[in-house]
Design an enzyme around this catalytic site. Structure first.
Site, mmCIF file in Angstrom:
data_model
loop_
_atom_site.group_PDB
_atom_site.id
_atom_site.type_symbol
_atom_site.label_atom_id
_atom_site.label_comp_id
_atom_site.label_asym_id
_atom_site.label_seq_id
_atom_site.Cartn_x
_atom_site.Cartn_y
_atom_site.Cartn_z
ATOM 1 N N GLU A 254 10.122 -13.568 -6.008
ATOM 2 C CA GLU A 254 8.920 -14.395 -5.791
ATOM 3 C C GLU A 254 7.845 -13.929 -6.763
ATOM 4 O O GLU A 254 7.860 -12.774 -7.182
ATOM 5 C CB GLU A 254 8.375 -14.187 -4.360
ATOM 6 C CG GLU A 254 9.341 -14.584 -3.282
ATOM 7 C CD GLU A 254 8.913 -14.047 -1.905
ATOM 8 O OE1 GLU A 254 7.755 -13.618 -1.742
ATOM 9 O OE2 GLU A 254 9.759 -14.046 -1.012
ATOM 10 N N LYS A 256 4.366 -12.390 -7.660
ATOM 11 C CA LYS A 256 3.420 -11.515 -6.975
ATOM 12 C C LYS A 256 2.029 -12.063 -7.264
ATOM 13 O O LYS A 256 1.525 -11.895 -8.378
ATOM 14 C CB LYS A 256 3.559 -10.074 -7.458
ATOM 15 C CG LYS A 256 2.660 -9.116 -6.706
ATOM 16 C CD LYS A 256 2.868 -7.692 -7.180
ATOM 17 C CE LYS A 256 2.129 -6.677 -6.346
ATOM 18 N NZ LYS A 256 0.726 -6.973 -6.096
ATOM 19 N N ARG A 276 -5.788 -7.620 5.479
ATOM 20 C CA ARG A 276 -4.782 -6.571 5.364
ATOM 21 C C ARG A 276 -5.098 -5.373 6.261
ATOM 22 O O ARG A 276 -4.223 -4.699 6.751
ATOM 23 C CB ARG A 276 -4.772 -6.167 3.892
ATOM 24 C CG ARG A 276 -3.793 -5.157 3.531
ATOM 25 C CD ARG A 276 -3.944 -4.920 2.049
ATOM 26 N NE ARG A 276 -2.927 -4.006 1.643
ATOM 27 C CZ ARG A 276 -2.136 -4.188 0.597
ATOM 28 N NH1 ARG A 276 -2.271 -5.248 -0.156
ATOM 29 N NH2 ARG A 276 -1.242 -3.310 0.297
ATOM 30 N N ARG A 421 6.837 0.762 4.126
ATOM 31 C CA ARG A 421 6.867 0.583 2.681
ATOM 32 C C ARG A 421 8.240 1.087 2.235
ATOM 33 O O ARG A 421 8.412 2.251 1.922
ATOM 34 C CB ARG A 421 5.753 1.408 2.038
ATOM 35 C CG ARG A 421 5.545 1.123 0.574
ATOM 36 C CD ARG A 421 4.568 2.124 -0.016
ATOM 37 N NE ARG A 421 3.208 1.971 0.465
ATOM 38 C CZ ARG A 421 2.355 1.035 0.039
ATOM 39 N NH1 ARG A 421 2.727 0.175 -0.875
ATOM 40 N NH2 ARG A 421 1.137 0.976 0.519
#
Ligand code: AMP
Length: 563
Positions: A254, A256, A276, A421
């Site tokens: 995709e 960014k 966020r 992450r």
């Protein structure tokens, strides 16, 4: 009912313990000893929080308010308190010393209270809750009065911990991992079940209560809920395309997008947007709210995406412009006309009452595509599933030519892992790297800049210990306007001041560029940045986004290989 004194005693014991197994067992004992009502509160308190991670509630007490309340309660001046802080280097000790002096002298507020009245944990919590609701004119004075009330009702064993909790800096070494294992031990459930419950609810207090009341079975029933934001899935940087592809059979590629992250909760016509950092930003983005209502064609959903600001020539506008939209509280409609946003949706975690996070990315993407009608204001961009490096490079070049940051390389079979992450989401950007570092300190400026904080101490994160390790100071790249704005922001985050040096609550993330990373004995991390300069104040990012020491080490090695 448990007294705050008992909580303070438990904190002292935990603080004096070094082994993590002993700590876990002490925290488990504490969880066992409190009532059902107190359990969620105590769970947050031991971690140094007052409200759950997902909640927008904040006590809003900084060093200024705390020092004033201590000064007033002790009958001394704020300067006297600052002197004690300089001397002890510790807020808790300062509170104890200041208020001890008072109890030897004049009569206290507590002499008006019932004799033998012991402050309870719930009273402290309720008072903090009241403080969090104070706003508007006179808020500062009112917060000081409420804190004074707490100090005057407490004994010297408690005031230190009340002060540290007030500024959410308890620091007794209890983090998420210890609490997870302590809940497991206290209520005979597995740490994995506790971890999963926390991942889905973002609320350790609720998890502790659920484990105590219904064990593993009740924990397994915890799930995502609308209007309780979850942590976002995060991405790792990949050193090369080859290494990224070596972990996946095929990759979902995709663009960014260069913007700011948004988590969307849609419940019929009620739409709530979170940043966020999981702050409620609904009021600032009415155009996105309207777009979600109109073009997301499902009843309930939790969605993930990136908001970008596009110029008339189709290129993304600078990140600062997007932040202007995110921060705006007044004149939101005119700012929306000035800086229109497009929301690029890339994931869906919840649909029509069902959690989707255990489904594969490909399955989620299909559901996302069928839930959204594309428009200029909201869209699901193309995702290409391939293992052909040439095709991936073509997409990468196109993304960069379109003014975007690079590409995301995602594992098509991966679940949505909140707060992780890992290797399932990788990002590829051009070589010029910047670092996201946390600001842990500052210095008052000189000359023209005496009233500004002029130089900022930066740190990376050590995920083993949870500590921040200093890597240097940044003093260039700031406009005067930014310095004044930052001084305002940081004034509320002061933990302690010694002369020109200021210790700050680690909350603000700076994105910095630098010439190179050097080995250094000047800083605890063992590294220093050469010629660091500020690129952006990333107030969309939080502590979880800060670079780890492993990343700094890896970048240092890579830099040596390149040279
Ligand atoms: P970084 O900010 O460098 O850690 O890169 C990760 C961020 O890129 C995410 O947190 C998102 O805000 C943003 N992003 C932009 N486009 C995408 C995408 N297609 N998928 C996931 N994240 C994206």
């Amino acid at each position: 009912m448990t007294s705050f004194k008992e909580f303070a005693q438990a904190c002292k014991e935990i603080e004096l313990t070094s082994g993590s197994l002993d700590m876990i067992s002490l925290v488990a004992d504490l969880f066992h000893s409190v009532t059902l009502e107190e359990l969620p509160v105590v769970t947050h308190f031991v971690m140094g929080e007052i409200f759950p991670a997902w909640s927008a509630e904040e006590v809003g007490i900084g060093a200024g308010i705390l020092y004033s309340a201590l000064a007033k309660s002790a009958g001394v001046s704020v300067e006297d308190i600052e002197d004690i802080v300089r001397h002890t280097g510790d807020i808790g000790k300062t509170a104890v010393l200041a208020l001890d002096k008072k109890s030897q002298g004049q009569s206290t507020f507590s002499s008006f209270l019932e004799e033998d009245h012991e402050l309870s944990i719930m009273e402290v919590f309720e008072r903090f809750k009241d403080i969090s609701r104070i706003s508007g004119k006179g808020a500062q004075t009112s917060k000081i009065k409420n804190l004074q009330y707490l100090f005057n009702s407490a004994s010297s064993k408690e005031v230190g911990y009340i002060s540290l909790l007030a500024i959410e800096e308890l620091r007794i070494g209890v983090g998420e991992g210890i609490v997870r294992d302590a809940i497991g031990l206290a209520f005979d459930v597995s740490s994995e079940d506790v971890g999963r419950g926390f991942m889905l609810t973002n609320d350790m207090g609720l998890v502790a209560l659920t484990a105590r009341q219904g064990g593993s079975e009740a924990l397994s029933k915890l799930g995502l809920e609308l209007n309780r934001p979850i942590k976002l899935m995060l991405a790792q940087i990949t050193p090369s395309l080859e290494s990224a592809l070596s972990n996946m059979d095929e990759a979902a590629i995709e663009w960014k997008f260069d913007g700011a992250r948004v988590q969307i909760h849609k419940d019929g016509d009620d739409v709530v947007l979170y940043s966020r950092r999981l702050e409620d930003i609904t009021q600032s983005l009415p155009d996105i709210v309207e777009a979600v209502k109109k073009y997301v064609k499902v009843d309930t959903a939790i969605l993930d995406g990136e908001a970008v600001a596009i110029d008339s020539d189709g290129m993304p506008r600078p990140f600062q412009d997007i932040l202007k939209r995110f921060r705006r509280k007044y004149d939101v409609n005119s700012t929306a006309r000035e800086i229109p946003l497009t929301l690029n949706l890339f994931d869906i975690m919840y649909l029509n009452g069902q959690s989707l996070i255990d489904m594969s990315l490909i399955e989620r993407r299909e559901l996302l595509n069928s839930s959204v009608e594309n428009d200029a204001s909201i869209r699901v961009d193309t995702q290409v599933v391939t293992k052909d490096p040439e095709e991936i490079n073509r997409i990468y070049t196109k993304a960069l030519n379109g003014g975007h940051e690079g590409i995301m390389i995602k594992n098509p079979n991966s679940p949505y892992s909140p707060g992780k992450r890992g290797k399932n989401w990788l990002k590829k950007k051009p070589v010029m790297e910047t670092l996201d570092l946390i600001v842990i300190g500052a210095e008052w400026g000189y000359g023209r800049r005496t009233s500004f904080m002029g130089s900022y101490a930066l740190a990376c994160h050590d995920s083993d210990t949870g500590n921040f390790l200093p890597v240097g100071k940044v003093a260039t790249g700031f406009s005067d306007e930014q310095l004044s704005e930052l001084t305002d922001i940081f004034s509320d985050l002061i933990v302690m001041e010694y002369g020109k040096e200021i210790e700050l609550k680690p909350e603000v993330v700076f994105e910095v560029a630098f010439e190179e990373i050097q080995k250094s004995t000047n800083y605890e991390s063992g590294y220093a940045l050469r010629f660091p300069r500020l690129v952006n104040i990333r107030d969309d990012k939080s502590v979880e986004d800060v670079e780890t020491i492993e990343r700094i080490e890896a970048m240092y090695r890579l830099q040596r290989e390149r040279n």
